[in-house]
Design an enzyme around this catalytic site. Structure first.
Site, short mmCIF file in Angstrom:
data_model
loop_
_atom_site.label_atom_id
_atom_site.label_comp_id
_atom_site.label_asym_id
_atom_site.label_seq_id
_atom_site.Cartn_x
_atom_site.Cartn_y
_atom_site.Cartn_z
CD GLU A 112 66.21 41.59 22.67
OE1 GLU A 112 67.42 41.28 22.54
OE2 GLU A 112 65.81 42.56 23.31
CB CYS A 128 70.19 43.88 23.90
SG CYS A 128 68.61 44.62 23.50
P1 NDP Z 1 69.41 37.87 33.51
O1 NDP Z 1 69.35 37.54 32.09
O2 NDP Z 1 69.90 36.82 34.44
O3 NDP Z 1 67.93 38.31 33.98
C1 NDP Z 1 66.91 38.71 33.08
C2 NDP Z 1 65.60 38.09 33.53
O4 NDP Z 1 65.67 36.66 33.41
C3 NDP Z 1 65.27 38.37 34.99
O5 NDP Z 1 63.86 38.49 35.13
C4 NDP Z 1 65.77 37.11 35.68
O6 NDP Z 1 65.18 36.91 36.92
C5 NDP Z 1 65.38 36.05 34.68
N1 NDP Z 1 66.16 34.81 34.79
C6 NDP Z 1 67.51 34.69 34.82
N2 NDP Z 1 67.86 33.39 34.90
C7 NDP Z 1 66.72 32.69 34.94
C8 NDP Z 1 66.42 31.29 35.02
N3 NDP Z 1 67.37 30.37 35.07
N4 NDP Z 1 65.12 30.92 35.05
C9 NDP Z 1 64.16 31.84 35.00
N5 NDP Z 1 64.35 33.17 34.92
C10 NDP Z 1 65.63 33.59 34.87
O7 NDP Z 1 70.22 39.21 33.69
P2 NDP Z 1 71.13 39.74 34.91
O8 NDP Z 1 70.36 40.80 35.57
O9 NDP Z 1 71.66 38.65 35.76
O10 NDP Z 1 72.33 40.36 34.05
C11 NDP Z 1 73.41 39.55 33.62
C12 NDP Z 1 73.86 39.94 32.23
O11 NDP Z 1 72.85 39.59 31.29
C13 NDP Z 1 74.08 41.42 31.98
O12 NDP Z 1 75.30 41.87 32.45
C14 NDP Z 1 73.96 41.48 30.47
O13 NDP Z 1 75.15 41.09 29.86
C15 NDP Z 1 72.86 40.47 30.20
N6 NDP Z 1 71.54 41.13 30.06
C16 NDP Z 1 71.13 41.43 28.81
C17 NDP Z 1 69.94 42.09 28.63
C18 NDP Z 1 69.48 42.44 27.27
O14 NDP Z 1 68.64 43.34 27.10
N7 NDP Z 1 69.96 41.76 26.26
C19 NDP Z 1 69.10 42.50 29.75
C20 NDP Z 1 69.62 42.12 31.04
C21 NDP Z 1 70.80 41.46 31.16
P3 NDP Z 1 66.08 36.48 38.21
O15 NDP Z 1 67.11 37.53 38.37
O16 NDP Z 1 65.05 36.38 39.29
O17 NDP Z 1 66.72 35.17 37.88
#
Ligand code: NDP
Length: 454
Positions: A228, A262
């Site tokens: 998602e 989102c």
């Molecule tokens: P991320 O998508 O990077 O993080 C969401 C989750 O994924 C966290 O638990 C993160 O943990 C994990 N994650 C990220 N990269 C990896 C990886 N390579 N391997 C395993 N786990 C991973 O969101 P951010 O907080 O960095 O936000 C960045 C942008 O993402 C936002 O500005 C927005 O545009 C989008 N976003 C969208 C969301 C939605 O609901 N659609 C929710 C959150 C963000 P960790 O940080 O430890 O890597």
């Protein structure tokens, strides 16, 4: 390595949690696999009772849970309370309807001797974001646990307090130990988790980058993934739209949760005949949003979730301007240590600019002019995303015809795009695949097994 709770309203560290080693994580996963094998054969009645009890626990602790959310990621307390309440509701939804969703069935027209049953498969890894730090977890945990699977939560690193408390809620609700665990790990440990034989698959909510990387890792171990991801939802306004409803809905959609949702409306596509009037009213209403201390009852919008998110958003706003966009409201961070950002309206960004195709995760409305309906649809479908969308017109038939042309997981005519436990939730294209909620979400991680007697 430590995980930190940083209050985004003050930018002060409020709590720290040490990260687990690989060895600790492996031991916990072994314990979870063993606990799962017992949970998988628990009577459905007892799984239902556990979810009902979890709903009671959540309601009993509503206020401290809401305060915790506000401290860790900054949403107004009023919104945090609603989020917590919604978690109780999803537990109750699956307690009431889950057994029916999972009941053995014979598909229409199938041979008389055939039955389809839904069996649990193991521990599901939930990689979750910070924007709805309770809701995102409960909407995957409630169906997954009811189906007899375990849940290993890898929460976002800025909401470790929420992760810890969610585990306590399930334990207090009578869930056996090690069926739900919050893993205090960083992203490097996600692949080793996926390689564990007890882990059946992964559900991730977050950015496209995170989704692509985690799905690739899941693929290496032939584990299922549900993604998602982000969205850049269009909000189309036709000349006959009822602006008294459309404008407040636009503002609510763009500013709720400080725009960090989102399914928030992110691109406002206005028919040329309504462009000036809608834009003027949008700016006026966005200006009216009270930004401030998220604990105060009169605050409409708190800070963004972190200074990192604020700076990321500012970079996108700057790139909008570089591409030719014109800032009509807001456009730069509010002063002070907190991650506050004002409601912002930007017009004239060329639709083919890179930034126009990105997800702007904050209260920034990009406004586009469409000459006619065909151009509105082309603009709406003009990004790689496909999560949600909205169409505003007094003519419902016309709205539905337009909705059919929008490539998205859900479209709302004359309303706010939102999730509902009875309805599937998810996206197409870069917004991900698979569905959450309703029976669709419940069946993502079960073995859909055919049994025949003939
Ligand atoms: P991320 O998508 O990077 O993080 C969401 C989750 O994924 C966290 O638990 C993160 O943990 C994990 N994650 C990220 N990269 C990896 C990886 N390579 N391997 C395993 N786990 C991973 O969101 P951010 O907080 O960095 O936000 C960045 C942008 O993402 C936002 O500005 C927005 O545009 C989008 N976003 C969208 C969301 C939605 O609901 N659609 C929710 C959150 C963000 P960790 O940080 O430890 O890597």
């Amino acid at each position: 390595m430590i995980l930190q709770s940083v209050n985004p309203a003050t930018n002060r560290v409020e709590n720290t949690f040490p990260c687990w080693s690989l060895q600790t994580t492996a031991t916990v996963l072994d314990d979870m696999s063993e606990a799962w094998s017992r949970w998988a054969v628990f009577p459905m009645r007892e799984r239902v009772d556990m979810l009902c009890e979890a709903a009671r626990e959540i309601r009993a602790r509503l206020e401290p849970l809401a305060v915790l959310i506000t401290h860790e990621m900054g949403k107004p307390l009023r919104e945090a309370r609603l989020e917590v309440e919604k978690c109780a509701m999803i537990c109750e939804h699956y307690a009431a309807h889950g057994p029916q969703y999972l009941a053995p069935m014979r598909p229409h027209g199938a041979p008389q001797d055939a039955t389809v049953v839904f069996e649990p498969q193991g521990v599901v890894l939930a990689v979750m974001p910070w924007n709805f730090p309770f809701w995102q977890v409960f909407r995957i945990a409630a169906p997954t646990l009811l189906a007899g699977n375990g849940v290993a939560l890898k929460h976002a690193p800025n909401v470790p307090g929420c992760a810890e408390v969610i585990e306590h809620i399930f334990l207090s609700a009578g869930l056996p130990e090690n069926v739900f665990r919050s893993l205090f790990i960083d992203e490097d440990v996600v692949e080793p988790v996926l390689s564990h034989p007890g882990v059946a698959g992964v559900s991730l909510t977050g950015s496209c980058g995170a989704g692509s990387s985690v799905a690739a890792a899941a693929g290496r171990y032939l584990k299922k993934s549900v993604l998602e991801l982000g969205g850049s939802d269009p909000f189309i306004v036709l000349p006959d739209a009822e602006l008294d409803k459309a404008v407040p809905t636009a503002v609510a959609s763009r500013c709720r949760n400080a725009g960090q949702a989102c399914i928030a409306a992110k691109r406002f596509i206005l028919h040329r005949d309504i462009y000036d009037e809608f834009l003027e009213r949008l700016i006026f209403a966005m200006e009216d949003v009270r930004v401030g201390d998220p604990l105060r009852p009169d605050t409409d919008m708190g800070p963004l979730a972190s200074v990192y998110q604020r700076d990321r958003l500012q970079n996108q706003v700057d790139r909008c301007v570089e591409a030719g966009g014109c800032i009509l409201l807001g456009g730069s961070p509010l002063p002070g240590a907190g991650a506050f950002y004002p409601p912002t309206v930007i017009a004239d960004v060329p639709p083919d600019a890179d930034v126009a195709g990105e997800e702007l995760f904050g209260p920034v409305a990009l406004v586009f002019r469409a000459e006619d309906e065909d151009e509105a649809v082309a603009l709406a479908n003009g990004t790689d995303f496909g999560l949600g969308g909205a169409v505003w017109t007094a003519d419902t038939k016309r709205g539905l015809a337009l909705a059919a042309r929008i490539r998205a997981g859900s479209v709302c005519v004359n309303g706010l795009v939102r999730s509902d436990p009875f309805l599937p939730f998810g996206g197409t294209r870069s917004s991900g695949y698979g569905r959450e909620m309703a029976e669709y979400g419940l069946r993502e991680f079960v073995n859909i097994k055919c049994v025949r007697t003939g």
